[in-house]
Design an enzyme around this catalytic site. Structure first.
Site, mmCIF file in Angstrom:
data_model
loop_
_atom_site.group_PDB
_atom_site.id
_atom_site.type_symbol
_atom_site.label_atom_id
_atom_site.label_comp_id
_atom_site.label_asym_id
_atom_site.label_seq_id
_atom_site.Cartn_x
_atom_site.Cartn_y
_atom_site.Cartn_z
ATOM 1 N N GLY A 33 0.738 -1.223 -0.046
ATOM 2 C CA GLY A 33 0.047 0.030 -0.021
ATOM 3 C C GLY A 33 0.823 1.208 0.127
ATOM 4 N N ASN A 34 0.281 2.398 0.294
ATOM 5 C CA ASN A 34 1.070 3.642 0.354
ATOM 6 C C ASN A 34 0.456 4.648 1.464
ATOM 7 O OD1 ASN A 34 -1.061 5.481 -1.033
ATOM 8 N ND2 ASN A 34 -0.624 4.261 -2.666
#
Ligand code: CTP
Ligand code: CA
Length: 223
Positions: A33-34
């Site tokens: 993810g980020n």
């Protein structure tokens, strides 16, 4: 109230907005993810709704809550799910703003069981996700306005113009990570907007709500 609504610039306009990160599953408990908070996309959705638009917001995992109650929220997790929901809602939308921080890569396979730790480390094979913005750009019809973002650390304008053109956008919002206080984690942002005629507008560092107002005001001028 009806008279007031009629006077709003986006009254009767359908809008599609994406926000937040996407999570790409590795196994039942892990993902790629980020750090996107979703704030920018939620602020844009709120502002478009305030201007009278009928907004559908496709959001990746985010703790944000819309202020405008008229907004229709669709929660998704992965880039593939976000693409599906965007494709389902694209044709009806006259204004589309893709502000999500979509993962560029997703694991080739998702392990069905939790991956056990190994002494030699772990290598995860990934493949590119579909570029949602580019896909919509290829489907876009003349009455539709498509807005994308570009997150850059170097050669910002050249890269942003490249994305504007290859993705068939009407305008691109350049987020330069070079600037202090800008980026997708915090509460403020510093942007440059470049439209399809390559006209460029620089804005000062401001809150994401204020940035959303600038972006939406620009969109109104394009309609
Ligand atoms: N985007 C998208 N689907 C993807 C990746 C990106 O729709 N799979 C969109 C983002 O929502 C954003 C725009 O593309 O509006 C630009 O994202 P950015 O990460 O800056 O550009 P990329 O084209 O992914 O290129 P790179 O990460 O290599 O700079
Ligand atoms: Ca990217």
């Amino acid at each position: 109230i009806n008279d007031l609504k009629k006077a709003l610039p986006l009254n009767g306009t359908k809008a599609l907005v994406t926000a937040g990160p996407t999570y790409e599953a590795i196994d039942p408990v892990r993902f790629i993810g980020n750090h996107s908070s979703g704030k920018m996309g939620f602020a844009i959705a709120d502002e478009l709704a305030k201007l009278g638009a009928d907004v559908t917001l496709v959001s990746g995992p985010s703790a944000q809550v819309s202020k405008q109650r008229s907004i229709k929220r669709i929660d998704v997790t992965s880039a593939a799910e976000m693409l599906d929901m965007c494709l389902q809602n694209f044709e009806q939308a006259q204004v589309c703003v893709m502000s999500a921080a979509v993962a560029d890569y997703t694991p080739v396979t998702v392990a069905t069981q939790k991956i056990k730790k190994q002494d030699d480390g772990l290598t995860i094979a990934t493949k590119k996700t579909t570029d949602i913005l580019k896909t919509l750009g290829s489907l876009k019809r003349p009455h539709q306005i498509l807005v994308g973002f570009a997150l850059e650390t170097d050669n910002e304008e050249v890269h942003a113009i490249g994305k504007l053109q290859t993705k068939n956008l009407d305008m691109i919002v350049l987020n330069s990570l070079k600037d202090e206080g800008a980026g997708f984690k915090g509460d403020t942002n510093k942007i440059t907007i470049i439209d399809k005629n390559l006209a460029k507008t620089d804005y000062s560092l401001k809150s994401k709500d204020e940035v959303a107002k600038d972006i939406c005001a620009k969109i109104v001028t394009l309609i």
